[in-house]
Every structure is written in C-alpha cells, then in structure tokens.
Write a protein that holds these residues in place. Structure first.
Motif, PDB file in Angstrom:
ATOM      1  N   ALA A 290       0.849  -1.197   0.000  1.00  0.00           N
ATOM      2  CA  ALA A 290       0.000   0.000   0.000  1.00  0.00           C
ATOM      3  C   ALA A 290       0.884   1.246   0.000  1.00  0.00           C
ATOM      4  CB  ALA A 290      -0.906  -0.002   1.233  1.00  0.00           C
ATOM      5  N   PRO A 291       0.536   2.252  -0.840  1.00  0.00           N
ATOM      6  CA  PRO A 291       1.358   3.480  -0.917  1.00  0.00           C
ATOM      7  C   PRO A 291       1.522   4.183   0.432  1.00  0.00           C
ATOM      8  CG  PRO A 291      -0.411   3.509  -2.577  1.00  0.00           C
ATOM      9  CD  PRO A 291      -0.602   2.267  -1.768  1.00  0.00           C
ATOM     10  N   ILE A 292       0.586   3.963   1.334  1.00  0.00           N
ATOM     11  CA  ILE A 292       0.646   4.650   2.628  1.00  0.00           C
ATOM     12  C   ILE A 292       1.949   4.323   3.369  1.00  0.00           C
ATOM     13  CG2 ILE A 292      -0.552   2.834   3.979  1.00  0.00           C
ATOM     14  CD1 ILE A 292      -1.356   6.519   4.427  1.00  0.00           C
ATOM     15  N   PHE A 293       2.509   3.128   3.136  1.00  0.00           N
ATOM     16  CA  PHE A 293       3.738   2.752   3.850  1.00  0.00           C
ATOM     17  C   PHE A 293       4.952   3.560   3.363  1.00  0.00           C
ATOM     18  CE2 PHE A 293       1.335  -1.263   4.732  1.00  0.00           C
ATOM     19  CZ  PHE A 293       1.269  -1.095   6.106  1.00  0.00           C
ATOM     20  N   LYS A 294       4.838   4.139   2.169  1.00  0.00           N
ATOM     21  CA  LYS A 294       5.940   4.993   1.673  1.00  0.00           C
ATOM     22  C   LYS A 294       5.872   6.377   2.303  1.00  0.00           C
ATOM     23  CE  LYS A 294       7.161   2.826  -2.635  1.00  0.00           C
ATOM     24  NZ  LYS A 294       5.993   1.947  -2.964  1.00  0.00           N
ATOM     25  N   LEU A 295       4.708   6.714   2.860  1.00  0.00           N
ATOM     26  CA  LEU A 295       4.482   8.052   3.398  1.00  0.00           C
ATOM     27  C   LEU A 295       4.540   8.062   4.928  1.00  0.00           C
ATOM     28  CD1 LEU A 295       3.521  10.872   2.319  1.00  0.00           C
ATOM     29  CD2 LEU A 295       1.227  10.174   2.967  1.00  0.00           C
ATOM     30  N   CYS A 296       4.537   6.866   5.534  1.00  0.00           N
ATOM     31  CA  CYS A 296       4.360   6.829   6.992  1.00  0.00           C
ATOM     32  C   CYS A 296       5.700   6.893   7.719  1.00  0.00           C
ATOM     33  CB  CYS A 296       3.594   5.582   7.400  1.00  0.00           C
ATOM     34  SG  CYS A 296       4.577   4.077   7.337  1.00  0.00           S
ATOM     35  N   ASP A 297       5.621   7.243   9.001  1.00  0.00           N
ATOM     36  CA  ASP A 297       6.802   7.137   9.857  1.00  0.00           C
ATOM     37  C   ASP A 297       6.866   5.743  10.456  1.00  0.00           C
ATOM     38  OD1 ASP A 297       7.960   9.947   9.957  1.00  0.00           O
ATOM     39  OD2 ASP A 297       5.839  10.322  10.332  1.00  0.00           O
ATOM     40  N   TYR A 298       5.737   5.270  10.950  1.00  0.00           N
ATOM     41  CA  TYR A 298       5.677   3.920  11.530  1.00  0.00           C
ATOM     42  C   TYR A 298       4.565   3.131  10.853  1.00  0.00           C
ATOM     43  CZ  TYR A 298       8.539   6.090  15.124  1.00  0.00           C
ATOM     44  OH  TYR A 298       9.545   6.762  15.782  1.00  0.00           O
ATOM     45  N   GLY A 299       4.873   1.910  10.464  1.00  0.00           N
ATOM     46  CA  GLY A 299       3.869   1.104   9.797  1.00  0.00           C
ATOM     47  C   GLY A 299       3.770  -0.278  10.419  1.00  0.00           C
ATOM     48  N   ILE A 300       2.551  -0.792  10.460  1.00  0.00           N
ATOM     49  CA  ILE A 300       2.337  -2.173  10.865  1.00  0.00           C
ATOM     50  C   ILE A 300       1.576  -2.856   9.741  1.00  0.00           C
ATOM     51  CG2 ILE A 300       1.152  -3.727  12.462  1.00  0.00           C
ATOM     52  CD1 ILE A 300       1.705  -1.804  14.703  1.00  0.00           C
ATOM     53  N   VAL A 301       2.204  -3.888   9.150  1.00  0.00           N
ATOM     54  CA  VAL A 301       1.526  -4.666   8.123  1.00  0.00           C
ATOM     55  C   VAL A 301       0.749  -5.753   8.850  1.00  0.00           C
ATOM     56  CG1 VAL A 301       1.806  -6.117   6.084  1.00  0.00           C
ATOM     57  CG2 VAL A 301       3.388  -4.218   6.487  1.00  0.00           C
ATOM     58  N   GLY A 302      -0.569  -5.633   8.836  1.00  0.00           N
ATOM     59  CA  GLY A 302      -1.350  -6.625   9.565  1.00  0.00           C
ATOM     60  C   GLY A 302      -2.837  -6.342   9.494  1.00  0.00           C
ATOM     61  N   ASP A 303      -3.581  -7.177  10.193  1.00  0.00           N
ATOM     62  CA  ASP A 303      -5.043  -7.115  10.184  1.00  0.00           C
ATOM     63  C   ASP A 303      -5.501  -6.053  11.187  1.00  0.00           C
ATOM     64  OD1 ASP A 303      -7.732  -7.463  10.356  1.00  0.00           O
ATOM     65  OD2 ASP A 303      -7.662  -9.631  10.726  1.00  0.00           O
ATOM     66  N   LEU A 304      -6.144  -4.998  10.682  1.00  0.00           N
ATOM     67  CA  LEU A 304      -6.524  -3.912  11.585  1.00  0.00           C
ATOM     68  C   LEU A 304      -7.508  -4.367  12.658  1.00  0.00           C
ATOM     69  CD1 LEU A 304      -9.521  -2.309  11.087  1.00  0.00           C
ATOM     70  CD2 LEU A 304      -8.448  -1.938   8.886  1.00  0.00           C
ATOM     71  N   PHE A 305      -8.283  -5.425  12.358  1.00  0.00           N
ATOM     72  CA  PHE A 305      -9.251  -5.902  13.358  1.00  0.00           C
ATOM     73  C   PHE A 305      -8.554  -6.521  14.565  1.00  0.00           C
ATOM     74  CE2 PHE A 305     -11.662  -5.743   9.408  1.00  0.00           C
ATOM     75  CZ  PHE A 305     -12.719  -4.957   9.818  1.00  0.00           C
ATOM     76  N   GLU A 306      -7.318  -6.970  14.372  1.00  0.00           N
ATOM     77  CA  GLU A 306      -6.536  -7.464  15.513  1.00  0.00           C
ATOM     78  C   GLU A 306      -5.688  -6.346  16.108  1.00  0.00           C
ATOM     79  OE1 GLU A 306      -4.240 -10.865  14.269  1.00  0.00           O
ATOM     80  OE2 GLU A 306      -6.009 -11.797  13.359  1.00  0.00           O
ATOM     81  N   ILE A 307      -5.086  -5.540  15.245  1.00  0.00           N
ATOM     82  CA  ILE A 307      -4.135  -4.519  15.710  1.00  0.00           C
ATOM     83  C   ILE A 307      -4.850  -3.394  16.478  1.00  0.00           C
ATOM     84  CG2 ILE A 307      -2.366  -2.843  14.987  1.00  0.00           C
ATOM     85  CD1 ILE A 307      -1.504  -5.606  14.212  1.00  0.00           C
ATOM     86  N   CYS A 308      -5.953  -2.876  15.934  1.00  0.00           N
ATOM     87  CA  CYS A 308      -6.581  -1.689  16.534  1.00  0.00           C
ATOM     88  C   CYS A 308      -7.008  -1.910  17.995  1.00  0.00           C
ATOM     89  CB  CYS A 308      -7.754  -1.200  15.682  1.00  0.00           C
ATOM     90  SG  CYS A 308      -7.215  -0.372  14.182  1.00  0.00           S
TER      91      CYS A 308
END
Lengths: 322, 259
Positions: A290-308
């Motif tokens: 996802a392009p957002i990872f090129k723009l972010c400072d910190y990224g987590i690649v994962g399932d938002l339903f578990e991470i959030c």
C-alpha cells in the motif's frame, strides 16, 4: 509599520487564532515592528488571559453580540478601516473554512495580495510564505510585495508559543454602524467536547480496509483511546459508510495533527493531499505494498481488526486511562 | 434570472508533477487538463436551477489561455448556454487579485444575479477569486456551501464551518462557492457534447477590460517550488501483534514524545 493578526473566534477564541498570533509575533520580531490584533465578537473579557505571552501589544476589540458569528458585511469593513488606520504592512489570519473567506474578502477590499493556507510564514526583508499546491505534491514558496502582505495560516502547523505572561492592552472600540445583507438563520456547531478534525491533535482514520460501516467501532475505540477525531478516506465516504464531514483528502478536510493514524487506508494521492503535513504518520494495513507505507513514519503490516483493539488497550495503559 | 459560473482549467491532480528547471513552475507537457472538480458541482447546481425554472440563462466564465475553452465546452455540454473567456497577453501570469479584477470587469455588463464557483481550484488552491469577485461587484457572498435553495430573490444556504455549519439567507445578487457533497455532477451525453460545439464562447481581451501594463503587475511571486517533506521514517515494525503494538506505543511515547 506593524503586523496585524485577525483573531478567529467561533463562540470562543480558537487555537488557530493563537497559532496565527504566534506566527505573526515571529514575523513582527524579525521585521522589528509591533504586533497588534483585532477581535470581533461577544465580550472578550474572560478570554483575554488566553492572549498572554503571545507578543501582542494591543488588541482592538469590537465587542458586540450582533457580530458573534462571522459575517462578511460586518467584519470586513472593520478590518479594512483598522488596517488603514494602523498602517499595518502585514496581516495574518487563519486558513479555517471561515478564515479563508474572511482573509479573501479583506484582501479584496484592501486591493492587496494574499497567500491562503500557508504552512510556514516568515520575514526576510519582506513577507514570505510556503503553501502546498497541486494536491500537496508540491510546496510553493511565495514572496508578497503588495502592501499589506496577507497570509492565512493552516490550522495546527504552528505550535502556540508563549514568552512570559504579559497581557496585551485591550483597546475597546465602538462598533461601527453596519447593515448586514446576509442573515444568519441557524448555527449548528460542534457539541462541547467533540473534537473537530482540522483542529484535532490526533486523527484516526478508516478506509476500505474496515470492510463495512458496521465496523467503525473498531476504529472509534482507538480514536477514543487517543482522544482523537475520526477521519475517513474518500472511498468510504463515497460508499456512504460515513458522512462527508469526516473525509480527509483533497476533496475533504486538510489535517495536520501531531499523530495521524491511517487504518485500512491505501493512501491514494487524493488522501495524501489531506494529511501529508501531519507531524507523525502511522499506518496499519494488511497490504505491504500500500502506498501509505511509503508516506508513513511507523507502519504495521497486519489485520486492523486485531491490531486496533490491541493498540487501543496499549494506549490506554500508556496514558494511565485504565 | 441569469447565473454565471466561474470555472478553471487545471491539471488533473492524479498527474505526476515535475518541477521545471527554473524551480518556479511545473512542466506542463504530458499533463491532462480538466475542469477543477469543485467547479463541476457549481455547474451542476446552476443547471439544476435552470431546469427547475429558477434561472433563464447560465453562462460559463473563465480566465486563461485559449486552451481553457476545452473545459468550457464541457460546461456547455453539461447545459450552460454560452461561454465568456477572458484572455490576452499576460493572462496566465495574473495573480488571484488580477484574475478577480478581470472577471469582475468582464461580468459587470452581464448582470448575473447569481455567481457560482467551486470553493477552490485544485491547482494553486488559492481559494479567493470568487470572494474577491463578490467584493469587487459588491454582491453578498458565502463560501463552502453544502446546500442551496432559491426562493424569489433570496438564497438560503448551508455553509460549512469546522465541526458544524451556518444556515444563511443571502439576498441576490450573490456569489456562492460550492463544496463537494451538494450534488452529483452529470456526465455530458453525446448529443449534448455535439450541441455544445455550436454554442458560442465569446472572447474578452484583458486590454479591453482596462487591464494592461501596470494593472497586470502582481504583488505576489513564486520564489521556489519544492517537494514536500521526504524525511518520513518509513519504519515497518516487525514481530507478533502484541510485540508490535507495544513497540509502537513505546516509540510514540518515548522517542517521539507525541503521546
């Protein structure tokens, strides 16, 4: 020569007004001139402490309940006359939805130039401002030689700074006779305690990755833990999952919070235009490309339903909320 | 009643923008140009008012080079009756102040009771031309309008503010800038695209509007174009979910002091 800051109030002085005053104070110092302010609205009395330490010499206060709410017809002639009376050479306001209309109208009446939605303003022998153009893909630095030079400042890009606690002199002014062509019928304002997107210090946004409108509570729980306003991508607004007023992006709101958390948002250019001036960007997305990872400072690649939910709990713990 | 809709031809923001060698402009070759998206909503509103019998005539107005006629044709295909293009030497280097002066001068004789425009153009995001036109013509005005109703000579509008909205009554003549969400702009049909080719677009030269020489000098200049901040950390946090979340919160709190 002097600098004049337009203090925005919507029922109360807004943080963007104090940010504009902070920026204006630096310009005035660099130019070696006095900073004054203009306030229009209901009684300023209880709020004058808010203006301490901002380097404002005088606040010209036009206190009148009839002008509690912004009105072109009411506000603009007052500012035009005051700018001329004071010989102000720089005028700085806020680039809020109302502030941009206010500044554009004042600039027109004064026949001068204006840079709207600046993310930086400075004095270097003349007024300079940086502002995003082309959906935030380019930053344009402009110099303004017209007088007074006018700039409106994007909310949340300047930190309010106080030096000491000197309170400005309040110069009460009689309200001139104005006839208001436009009539305010109703003002629907945010409920107390509700955090408005463009003014929020933290924004948590949801995109397609949330799967459907029934899943907003997952993102909302994280927003609540962080004391954040809730944002959304264009895709989910267009899909009818949430009201347009939550949209962050080129055709939505432009936000510059201290922390921006993108949940299940790919980060299309149109979204980036609304959030790329955020101080810190956190991305949670299951697609590592996802392009957002090129723009972010910190990224987590994962399932938002578990991470959030885990992140919400951890934030509450860190902030001593449980 | 006559409505004028102000439109601007802008590069599609999905384009890749390259800064030109002078560091003061972007390269235009290869860019696709479109009507600024908010202007489409203003156009749609004007056409709907005409269809509802509340307006007799809709004119689309722009300032720019001859190429601006492409997007004006789109507006004509959506349903505008005619076009008016302010053009001439120096039109592309006009500041917002200059554009507003030119448009106000061009509109003076037309006698529009309502002027609509997008809330901003998506190239320079200057967000001020329509407000300036209103002030120059001494019309009542409201910006960022999300609802518009017209009864007789009074417009009732909702205008967006942070976290809410104001409902305002404006007497005509008035200027409103339009926000997305107010309507869904129509796609021009093929027959209407054909018809639009025969609709007139008049040229007005800047010089004929009294704008030449010093009157065109702008008091604002681009000094430098640059790319937005490129120093993002791009740190992807690895590990199982509990570990990653703890690490993220630790970094936000201790490293960034942002919590």
């Amino acid at each position: 020569m002097s600098v004049l800051v337009l203090l925005e109030q919507r029922g109360e002085l807004k943080p963007c007004a104090l940010e504009a005053a902070t920026a204006a104070s630096k310009v005035a110092q660099a130019a070696g001139v006095e900073l004054n302010a203009v306030y229009i609205g209901q009684s300023l009395a209880d709020q004058s402490a808010e203006l301490a330490g901002l380097g404002i010499a005088k606040v010209y206060a036009y206190e009148n309940d009839a002008l509690n709410y912004y009105s072109n017809d009411g506000y603009v002639p007052i500012v035009r006359d005051l700018v001329q009376e004071l010989g102000a050479t720089v005028v700085i306001g806020s680039a809020s939805a109302l502030g941009k209309e206010y500044c554009a109208s004042v600039a027109a009446r004064l026949g001068t130039e204006l840079a709207q939605d600046a993310i930086e303003v400075s004095w270097d022998g003349g007024l300079k401002a940086k502002k995003p153009v082309y959906a935030g893909k380019i930053v344009s630095e402009v110099s303004i030689t017209a007088s007074p030079a006018m700039v409106s400042l994007r909310p949340n890009v300047v930190k309010i700074e106080r030096d000491g606690d000197a309170v400005p002199e309040i110069v009460k002014r009689d309200m001139p006779q104005v006839s208001l062509r436009t009539v305010l019928k109703e003002a629907a304002v945010a409920a107390a305690g509700q955090i408005e997107l463009t003014e929020a210090k933290v924004v948590v946004s949801g995109g397609r990755g949330i799967g459907g409108p029934e899943n907003w509570p997952v993102v909302q729980e994280l927003a609540d833990a962080l004391g954040a306003a809730l944002g959304a991508s264009r895709a989910v607004v267009d899909a009818g999952w949430i009201h347009h007023s939550h949209q962050v992006g080129q055709t939505g709101k432009v936000v510059s919070p201290d922390i921006y958390v993108a949940c299940g948002i790919s980060g299309a250019i149109q979204h980036q235009a609304g959030m790329r001036t955020s101080k810190l960007i956190v991305a949670i997305n299951k697609d590592p490309n996802a392009p957002i990872f090129k723009l972010c400072d910190y990224g987590i690649v994962g399932d938002l339903f578990e991470i959030c939910p885990l992140l919400a709990a951890e934030v509450r713990k860190a902030l001593g909320k449980e | 009643m006559k409505i004028a809709v102000l439109v601007k031809r802008v590069p599609d923001t999905a384009s890749v923008f390259q800064i030109d060698g002078d560091q003061k402009s972007v390269k235009t070759d290869g860019l696709k140009f479109v009507m600024s998206p908010y202007d489409e909503h203003a156009m749609e509103l004007a056409i709907q008012l005409k269809e509802a019998g509340k307006a007799d005539e809709v004119i689309v107005v722009s300032a720019g080079p001859d190429g601006a006629k492409d997007v004006m044709r789109t507006a004509l295909a959506m349903g505008a009756d005619s076009g008016l293009l302010v053009t001439g030497d120096g039109v592309e280097s006009l500041s917002s102040r200059g554009v507003a002066q030119a448009l106000a001068a061009a509109l003076k004789d037309f006698g529009a009771e309502l002027i609509l425009a997008g809330k901003q153009a998506v190239d320079d995001d200057a967000s001020q031309v329509a407000e300036r036109v209103a002030e120059l013509l001494e019309y009542a005005h409201a910006s960022v309008v999300t609802r518009f109703e017209l009864e007789g000579t009074t417009a009732t509008v909702d205008r967006e503010i942070e976290g809410g909205q104001y409902t305002l009554e404006l007497p005509l003549p008035a200027v409103c800038t339009i926000q997305k969400g107010i309507n869904t702009p129509r796609y021009p049909t093929l027959p209407n695209i054909m018809k639009a080719k025969k609709k007139p677009i008049a040229d007005k030269n800047l010089a004929d509007l009294g704008l030449s020489g010093d009157a065109l000098n702008s008091g604002i200049a681009v000094e430098n174009l640059s790319l937005p901040r490129q120093d993002r950390l791009n740190k992807i946090i690895e590990g199982d979910n509990e570990v990653r979340v703890k690490e993220l919160v630790r970094m936000l709190k201790e490293d960034e002091k942002a919590l």
